[in-house]
Write an enzyme that holds these catalytic residues in place. Structure first.
Site, PDB file in Angstrom:
ATOM      1  CB  CYS A  64      14.340   8.241   6.937  1.00  0.00           C
ATOM      2  SG  CYS A  64      15.288   7.191   5.840  1.00  0.00           S
ATOM      3  CE  LYS A 104      -1.839   2.394   3.327  1.00  0.00           C
ATOM      4  NZ  LYS A 104      -1.612   3.725   2.719  1.00  0.00           N
ATOM      5  CD  GLU A 113      13.266   1.221   6.197  1.00  0.00           C
ATOM      6  OE1 GLU A 113      13.597   2.365   5.850  1.00  0.00           O
ATOM      7  OE2 GLU A 113      13.248   0.263   5.435  1.00  0.00           O
ATOM      8  CD  GLU A 173      11.695  12.487  11.432  1.00  0.00           C
ATOM      9  OE1 GLU A 173      10.537  12.166  11.722  1.00  0.00           O
ATOM     10  OE2 GLU A 173      12.443  11.782  10.736  1.00  0.00           O
TER      11      GLU A 173
HETATM   12  P1  NAD Z   1       2.780   8.076   8.235  1.00  0.00           P
HETATM   13  O1  NAD Z   1       3.074   7.243   9.382  1.00  0.00           O
HETATM   14  O2  NAD Z   1       1.824   9.172   8.383  1.00  0.00           O
HETATM   15  O3  NAD Z   1       2.240   7.248   6.975  1.00  0.00           O
HETATM   16  C1  NAD Z   1       2.979   6.197   6.386  1.00  0.00           C
HETATM   17  C2  NAD Z   1       2.036   5.171   5.836  1.00  0.00           C
HETATM   18  O4  NAD Z   1       1.288   4.595   6.898  1.00  0.00           O
HETATM   19  C3  NAD Z   1       1.028   5.686   4.828  1.00  0.00           C
HETATM   20  O5  NAD Z   1       0.929   4.727   3.806  1.00  0.00           O
HETATM   21  C4  NAD Z   1      -0.259   5.763   5.645  1.00  0.00           C
HETATM   22  O6  NAD Z   1      -1.416   5.597   4.859  1.00  0.00           O
HETATM   23  C5  NAD Z   1      -0.096   4.597   6.577  1.00  0.00           C
HETATM   24  N1  NAD Z   1      -0.833   4.705   7.826  1.00  0.00           N
HETATM   25  C6  NAD Z   1      -1.244   5.808   8.488  1.00  0.00           C
HETATM   26  N2  NAD Z   1      -1.856   5.481   9.648  1.00  0.00           N
HETATM   27  C7  NAD Z   1      -1.842   4.140   9.730  1.00  0.00           C
HETATM   28  C8  NAD Z   1      -2.292   3.190  10.698  1.00  0.00           C
HETATM   29  N3  NAD Z   1      -2.893   3.572  11.830  1.00  0.00           N
HETATM   30  N4  NAD Z   1      -2.061   1.880  10.458  1.00  0.00           N
HETATM   31  C9  NAD Z   1      -1.425   1.477   9.350  1.00  0.00           C
HETATM   32  N5  NAD Z   1      -0.997   2.315   8.381  1.00  0.00           N
HETATM   33  C10 NAD Z   1      -1.186   3.635   8.573  1.00  0.00           C
HETATM   34  O7  NAD Z   1       4.234   8.524   7.831  1.00  0.00           O
HETATM   35  P2  NAD Z   1       4.594   9.617   6.800  1.00  0.00           P
HETATM   36  O8  NAD Z   1       4.233  10.926   7.435  1.00  0.00           O
HETATM   37  O9  NAD Z   1       4.010   9.248   5.503  1.00  0.00           O
HETATM   38  O10 NAD Z   1       6.188   9.499   6.686  1.00  0.00           O
HETATM   39  C11 NAD Z   1       7.049  10.389   7.306  1.00  0.00           C
HETATM   40  C12 NAD Z   1       7.825   9.686   8.362  1.00  0.00           C
HETATM   41  O11 NAD Z   1       8.434   8.523   7.836  1.00  0.00           O
HETATM   42  C13 NAD Z   1       8.955  10.496   8.945  1.00  0.00           C
HETATM   43  O12 NAD Z   1       8.848  10.489  10.345  1.00  0.00           O
HETATM   44  C14 NAD Z   1      10.215   9.782   8.514  1.00  0.00           C
HETATM   45  O13 NAD Z   1      11.294   9.865   9.367  1.00  0.00           O
HETATM   46  C15 NAD Z   1       9.748   8.391   8.332  1.00  0.00           C
HETATM   47  N6  NAD Z   1      10.577   7.696   7.362  1.00  0.00           N
HETATM   48  C16 NAD Z   1      11.468   6.816   7.847  1.00  0.00           C
HETATM   49  C17 NAD Z   1      12.302   6.145   6.974  1.00  0.00           C
HETATM   50  C18 NAD Z   1      13.296   5.171   7.501  1.00  0.00           C
HETATM   51  O14 NAD Z   1      13.887   4.461   6.740  1.00  0.00           O
HETATM   52  N7  NAD Z   1      13.500   5.103   8.784  1.00  0.00           N
HETATM   53  C19 NAD Z   1      12.199   6.368   5.614  1.00  0.00           C
HETATM   54  C20 NAD Z   1      11.278   7.278   5.154  1.00  0.00           C
HETATM   55  C21 NAD Z   1      10.441   7.936   6.048  1.00  0.00           C
END
Ligand code: NAD
Length: 465
Positions: free
Chosen positions: A263, A156, A229, A360
Site C-alpha cells: 500500500c 475473513k 485502510e 494507483e
Molecule cells: P479488495 O477491495 O478487492 O478486497 C479486499 C477484501 O475485501 C477481500 O477480502 C474481499 O473478499 C473483500 N471484499 C470484496 N468486496 C467486498 C464487499 N463488497 N464488501 C465487503 N468485503 C468485500 O482489495 P484488494 O484488491 O484485495 O486489495 C488491493 C488494495 O488494497 C489496493 O488498492 C491497496 O492500496 C489496498 N491496500 C491498502 C493498504 C493500506 O494499509 N492502506 C494495505 C494493503 C492494501
C-alpha cells in the site's frame, strides 16, 4: 471454519488451481458472530496480562510454524519464499509488540466534590476483512489490535489468499477460549454479508477504495465505527540537493518489492528536470537486477503479480503509458510463460494527467515525472484523491520537513519511504481511508471511551454536627 462449499485457490506463478478452501455459508457466518458475541465478556474480563499471554502464545505458534506458513504464503501469494519467511516472522514480532500495550483509564479531575475519569472499554465484536497483498501480516495486525483490547474477532482473509490465515486460525483453536478468534473463508459475498451484519461493533478493512466505500455504505445503517485502510498513490519527491541513489534504493525496495503490491510503496517519483536521466538510469539498473520466477526457485527475487485481475490492470497501465508517449527505460513487458509475470518497469516522459501518474498501479511499474517547481508538485499531489504516505529526498532536513508538512498525507518521511512500525500510528486520510491503525491510537480505535463523574461526599468537618 468448515464450509459447505469449496473454492479454488490459484497459484499465481502457474495460473492454475492448486488447492481448495472452504467458503463459509450464511449460517456459518452467523454462528461465528454468535460465538464471538458469547465469548467477548469473558475474554474482556480476563484482563490485559492474560490476553497478552494468549497473544504471545499465538506469536510463538507462528514462529514454530514459520516454514510451513511461509510455504503456504508463497504458494498463494507468489512472493519469494525468503520474503514470505520475513513476513511471517514480522507478523509474530508485531503481535508481541502490540500485545505489550495497555490502555489505562485516566483521572481527568480529582476535586473535593467530584472525580472525573476517562475509562476505556472494548467495543465488542470486530469484523476484519483482509486483502491479498500481505494476507498473513495484515490479518494478524487486525487480530492483535482487536484481541489485546478485550474484543473478539471474526477475520475473513481474501478469497485469493485464504490458506495461511486459515492455518493460523487452526493454530488459534488451541490457544484462545472458544469463540475469541474466528476465521471464515469467503470472497466478495461473504465480505458484503459481514459489512451488513448487525452482530458486529466495528469493521476493520484493508483493501481497495471502491470496496471501502461499499463497506462504509453497507455499515452506515448501524452507525458503527470503521477503520478503512485503502489505496494510495504515494509520491517520492527528489529535491535538487537530494540523493538519487538513496531515493532509487527506496523506490525499488518498496515499488518493486512484492511487485509493488504494497500500500505504501513509492508509486511515482518527482525529480528535478536536470536529474531525471540520472534517476531513471539508476532505477532502471536496479529494475534490471531482479530475477523473476516462481517464488520457490533459488535466486528468484520477484514473484508473479498475485492475481489475474491485477495483472490485467497493470498491463493496461503499461499499454496506456506507452500509448501516451511514455518511454520505458526498463522492463515494459510480461514474461512469455504461464503465470502473472510483469518485468519491473520504469517510465519517463509522463506527466500528471497520465493514468500511470494519477492512479494507483499496485504493480511493479514506476513513473518518473520531471518538474521545475516544487510548489506545483505539492499542489498536484494535494489535489489528488489519496493521502497515504509520501517522502522528500534532500540534504537539508529542515527544508525537507517544511515541504513534508505541506503534503496532505497521513505519514510523511524525509530520506526514507514507508517507515512502518507497530508502535507508530498510521493515520488514514482522504480516499486512503479513515481512522488510525497501529500503536496506542490504533488500539483505542477498537475501544470506546466512557467519561465517569463521581460525586464525592462533602468532607466530614469536625464539630459540624
Ligand atoms: P479488495 O477491495 O478487492 O478486497 C479486499 C477484501 O475485501 C477481500 O477480502 C474481499 O473478499 C473483500 N471484499 C470484496 N468486496 C467486498 C464487499 N463488497 N464488501 C465487503 N468485503 C468485500 O482489495 P484488494 O484488491 O484485495 O486489495 C488491493 C488494495 O488494497 C489496493 O488498492 C491497496 O492500496 C489496498 N491496500 C491498502 C493498504 C493500506 O494499509 N492502506 C494495505 C494493503 C492494501
Amino acid at each position: 471454519m468448515t464450509g459447505a462449499a469449496f473454492e479454488e485457490v490459484i497459484d499465481p506463478s502457474t495460473a492454475e488451481a492448486f488447492e481448495l478452501y472452504p467458503v463459509a455459508t450464511a449460517d456459518e457466518l452467523d454462528r461465528a458472530v454468535g460465538a464471538a458475541r458469547k465469548a467477548q465478556p469473558g475474554w474482556a474480563a480476563l484482563g490485559w496480562d492474560a490476553r497478552a499471554q494468549c497473544l504471545e502464545q499465538l506469536a510463538d505458534a507462528i514462529d514454530a510454524q514459520t516454514d510451513w506458513l511461509a510455504t503456504l504464503h508463497t504458494m498463494e501469494q507468489g512472493m519469494p519464499f525468503s520474503q514470505s519467511l520475513l513476513y511471517v516472522s514480522v507478523a509474530a514480532r508485531r503481535i508481541r509488540a502490540m500485545a505489550r500495550y495497555r490502555i489505562a483509564d485516566r483521572i481527568l479531575i480529582d476535586a473535593q466534590d467530584r472525580r472525573v475519569t476517562e475509562r476505556w472499554h472494548p467495543l465488542g465484536v470486530i469484523a476484519a476483512i483482509a486483502p491479498w497483498n500481505g494476507p498473513l501480516l495484515l490479518g494478524m495486525m487486525k487480530v492483535v489490535t482487536a484481541l489485546i483490547c478485550g474484543n473478539t474477532i471474526v477475520l475473513k482473509p481474501s478469497e485469493l489468499t485464504p490458506l495461511s490465515t486459515l492455518e493460523i486460525g487452526r493454530l488459534g483453536l488451541d490457544l484462545f477460549p472458544a469463540g475469541v478468534f474466528n476465521v471464515v473463508g469467503g470472497g466478495r459475498e461473504t465480505g458484503a454479508a459481514m459489512a451488513a451484519h448487525p452482530g458486529f461493533d466495528k469493521i476493520s478493512f484493508t483493501g481497495s477504495t471502491a470496496t471501502g466505500l461499499a463497506i462504509a455504505r453497507a455499515s452506515a445503517q448501524f452507525l458503527r465505527p470503521m477503520t478503512l485502510e485503502l489505496g494510495g498513490n504515494d509520491a517520492a519527491i527528489l529535491l535538487p540537493d537530494g540523493s538519487a541513489d538513496a531515493l532509487v534504493a527506496a523506490a525499488a525496495g518498496t515499488g518493486f518489492h512484492n511487485n509493488g503490491q504494497f500500500c505504501a510503496a513509492v508509486k511515482r517519483i518527482y525529480a528535478p528536470a536536470s536529474m531525471v536521466d540520472e534517476v531513471a538510469g539508476k532505477l532502471a539498473a536496479l529494475a534490471n537486477g531482479f530475477v523473476l520466477g516462481n517464488g520457490f526457485e533459488p535466486g528468484v527475487t520477484m514473484g508473479p503479480i498475485q492475481n489475474r485481475a491485477q495483472f490485467d490492470k497493470v498491463r493496461a497501465f503499461v499499454a496506456d503509458a506507452k500509448a501516451v508517449g511514455g518511454c520505458a527505460v526498463a522492463g515494459g513487458a510480461t514474461l512469455d510463460r504461464p503465470g502473472y509475470f510483469m518485468q519491473p518497469t520504469v517510465f519517463t516522459q509522463l506527466t500528471d494527467g497520465h493514468r500511470l501518474v494519477d492512479e494507483e498501479q499496485f504493480g511493479p511499474v514506476i513513473p518518473i515525472v520531471s518538474y521545475d517547481d516544487v510548489d506545483t508538485v505539492i499542489s498536484r499531489i494535494n489535489a489528488g484523491p489519496y493521502g497515504l504516505t509520501g517522502s522528500i529526498w534532500t540534504a537539508d532536513l529542515d527544508h525537507g520537513e517544511a515541504i513534508a508538512a505541506r503534503i496532505a498525507v497521513g505519514s510523511a518521511a524525509i530520506n526514507r519511504h514507508a517507515a512502518f512500525d507497530a508502535v507508530v500510528p498510521f493515520p488514514l486520510i482522504k480516499q486512503s481511508g479513515m481512522g488510525i491503525d497501529y500503536a496506542e491510537e490504533g488500539l483505542k480505535g477498537t475501544m470506546r471511551m466512557q467519561v465517569m463523574t463521581t460525586t464525592l461526599p462533602p468532607p466530614d468537618i469536625e464539630g459540624a454536627a
